[in-house]
Scaffold this active site. Sequence first.
Site, short mmCIF file in Angstrom:
data_model
loop_
_atom_site.label_atom_id
_atom_site.label_comp_id
_atom_site.label_asym_id
_atom_site.label_seq_id
_atom_site.Cartn_x
_atom_site.Cartn_y
_atom_site.Cartn_z
N SER A 70 -21.62 -22.61 26.70
CA SER A 70 -21.31 -21.55 27.68
C SER A 70 -21.66 -20.19 27.08
CB SER A 70 -19.82 -21.54 28.01
OG SER A 70 -19.46 -22.80 28.50
N ARG B 84 -10.47 -18.37 24.22
CA ARG B 84 -11.71 -18.04 23.48
C ARG B 84 -11.53 -16.78 22.63
NH1 ARG B 84 -11.96 -22.22 25.27
NH2 ARG B 84 -13.63 -23.26 26.40
N GLU C 267 -19.44 -15.12 25.51
CA GLU C 267 -18.61 -15.90 24.58
C GLU C 267 -19.35 -15.99 23.24
OE1 GLU C 267 -17.18 -19.78 26.08
OE2 GLU C 267 -17.78 -20.60 24.14
C1 LIG Z 1 -24.00 -27.60 23.66
C2 LIG Z 1 -22.80 -26.77 23.26
C3 LIG Z 1 -21.57 -27.02 23.83
C4 LIG Z 1 -20.46 -26.26 23.47
N1 LIG Z 1 -19.25 -26.55 24.03
C5 LIG Z 1 -18.16 -25.84 23.70
C6 LIG Z 1 -16.89 -26.15 24.27
O1 LIG Z 1 -16.75 -27.06 25.05
N2 LIG Z 1 -15.83 -25.38 23.89
C7 LIG Z 1 -15.94 -24.38 22.99
O2 LIG Z 1 -14.92 -23.74 22.70
N3 LIG Z 1 -17.13 -24.08 22.43
C8 LIG Z 1 -18.23 -24.77 22.75
N4 LIG Z 1 -19.45 -24.46 22.20
C9 LIG Z 1 -19.55 -23.31 21.27
C10 LIG Z 1 -19.46 -23.71 19.78
O3 LIG Z 1 -19.75 -25.05 19.59
C11 LIG Z 1 -18.09 -23.41 19.18
O4 LIG Z 1 -17.76 -22.06 19.34
C12 LIG Z 1 -18.01 -23.74 17.69
O5 LIG Z 1 -16.70 -23.62 17.22
C13 LIG Z 1 -18.94 -22.86 16.84
O6 LIG Z 1 -18.97 -23.43 15.55
P1 LIG Z 1 -20.12 -23.08 14.53
O7 LIG Z 1 -19.74 -23.69 13.22
O8 LIG Z 1 -21.43 -23.50 15.08
O9 LIG Z 1 -20.00 -21.51 14.46
P2 LIG Z 1 -21.20 -20.46 14.27
O10 LIG Z 1 -22.02 -20.43 15.51
O11 LIG Z 1 -21.90 -20.68 13.00
O12 LIG Z 1 -20.36 -19.11 14.18
C14 LIG Z 1 -19.69 -18.62 15.31
C15 LIG Z 1 -18.86 -17.39 14.89
O13 LIG Z 1 -17.80 -17.79 14.02
C16 LIG Z 1 -17.94 -17.17 12.73
N5 LIG Z 1 -17.66 -18.21 11.74
C17 LIG Z 1 -18.18 -19.46 11.68
N6 LIG Z 1 -17.64 -20.13 10.66
C18 LIG Z 1 -16.77 -19.29 10.06
C19 LIG Z 1 -15.89 -19.40 8.94
N7 LIG Z 1 -15.82 -20.53 8.21
N8 LIG Z 1 -15.15 -18.33 8.59
C20 LIG Z 1 -15.21 -17.18 9.31
N9 LIG Z 1 -16.02 -17.01 10.37
C21 LIG Z 1 -16.78 -18.06 10.74
C22 LIG Z 1 -19.39 -16.71 12.65
O14 LIG Z 1 -19.49 -15.60 11.77
C23 LIG Z 1 -19.69 -16.38 14.11
O15 LIG Z 1 -19.23 -15.09 14.41
C24 LIG Z 1 -20.59 -25.21 22.52
C25 LIG Z 1 -21.84 -24.97 21.95
C26 LIG Z 1 -22.94 -25.74 22.30
C27 LIG Z 1 -24.27 -25.48 21.66
#
Ligand SMILES: Cc1cc2nc3c(=O)[nH]c(=O)nc-3n(C[C@H](O)[C@H](O)[C@H](O)COP(=O)(O)OP(=O)(O)OC[C@H]3O[C@@H](n4cnc5c(N)ncnc54)[C@H](O)[C@@H]3O)c2cc1C
Length: 357
Positions: free
Chosen positions: A256, A181, A352
């Site tokens: 998480s 992570r 996280e």
């Molecule tokens: C129901 C649920 C289940 C999940 N299960 C998992 C799992 O099994 N494993 C896991 O690892 N995660 C899990 N997650 C967490 C999440 O889905 C991941 O971390 C995912 O990669 C976040 O993507 P996002 O586009 O929504 O990022 P965001 O929430 O929009 O951003 C997260 C962070 O990344 C940065 N960011 C986003 N996009 C970019 C970009 N293009 N360039 C630079 N920085 C950027 C943002 O500034 C922020 O700091 C889960 C979340 C939920 C709601």
Amino acid sequence: MYCKQQSPNCWRTCIFAALKLFAMQNLRPYNTFGIEAWAASFIEINDATELRRYLVKHNKHAQPLVLGGGSNILLMDDLQVPVFKNNILGKKIVWEDADAAIVEVGGGENWHGLVLWCLELGLGGIENLSLIPGTAGAAPIQNIGAYGVEIKEVLHSVEAVELASGRLRQFSASDCRLGYRDSFFKNEGKGRFFITSIQLKLSKRDHRLRLDYGDIRRRLEETGITHPDICAVSEAVTHIRQSKLPDPTRMGNAGSFFKNPIVPLEKALRLRELWPNMPLYEQPNQQAKLAAGWLIEQCGWKGKRVGNVGCHEKQALVLVNYGGATGREVWALATDIGASVAQKFGVEIAPEVNLWP
Ligand SMILES: Cc1cc2nc3c(=O)[nH]c(=O)nc-3n(C[C@H](O)[C@H](O)[C@H](O)COP(=O)(O)OP(=O)(O)OC[C@H]3O[C@@H](n4cnc5c(N)ncnc54)[C@H](O)[C@@H]3O)c2cc1C
């Protein structure tokens, strides 16, 4: 808006205030916690050139925040800095031989959509990462992982725009320094880059199926599948996730909330003597990973509700918004949970989820 003085200056101020209000964006639909907060400026980015042009033109801007699917953020307050919403789309195979293919994916592509597209093309390696919410561009940020697989195993490279200069940068997989992570983008590179695309190297045949994590094998047996392929693994993972995790469209959450803590093996073994059922996963360098969910559950938090927020009844690691919660309420609960785990086990659990701002 009522203006007593009606002087030209006053009118100008009022008009600017109204325009500013009009330009503000409610971020509630843009975060899976479903928390209301406003962004003073919200800019949708559709391609890397548009982003670079914008950065050159507005180079005096405060450091912007990059938003993907909002599934790993907790909004603590309104945002005065610009928010760049990543809408960069596109997926294509850019190289292949008989065994493998490299796919290039726009950072704004939906992650699960990408998994399904790869399955259709018979490309293996990310089937265990099915149904993780969010965008492809965010996947390397915390090295997404699930069911025994991390994106680290297939990430080939990352293309990103440096926000301070507008310069395009290429990162090899090793430059990204992916860990549990964790990555370069959560440390020295934090807040400095907008990931515009990623490349993944996936298998075309002899897929290395990973079935030993969680209930994958049990689910395959239940459905009578004796010779699973990548699609069967993806379906099994999808089914397990849907039965265990709350759907953010029904109950706000960010998956998480905490990372599993990594502690010295010696300390973990001492804790295991006191709590013989405590899960413990040995790591390299005399370290051990503990299950944050188990620690939280032992402190009595699982299923507990405090006002508008709570700890999910099936998965103690997941904090939920029952409706109308603020980011500060979620954070107060997280702080109390962290304090009770520290008091009972002497172990720190870190979030996280990314706190904004
Ligand atoms: C129901 C649920 C289940 C999940 N299960 C998992 C799992 O099994 N494993 C896991 O690892 N995660 C899990 N997650 C967490 C999440 O889905 C991941 O971390 C995912 O990669 C976040 O993507 P996002 O586009 O929504 O990022 P965001 O929430 O929009 O951003 C997260 C962070 O990344 C940065 N960011 C986003 N996009 C970019 C970009 N293009 N360039 C630079 N920085 C950027 C943002 O500034 C922020 O700091 C889960 C979340 C939920 C709601």
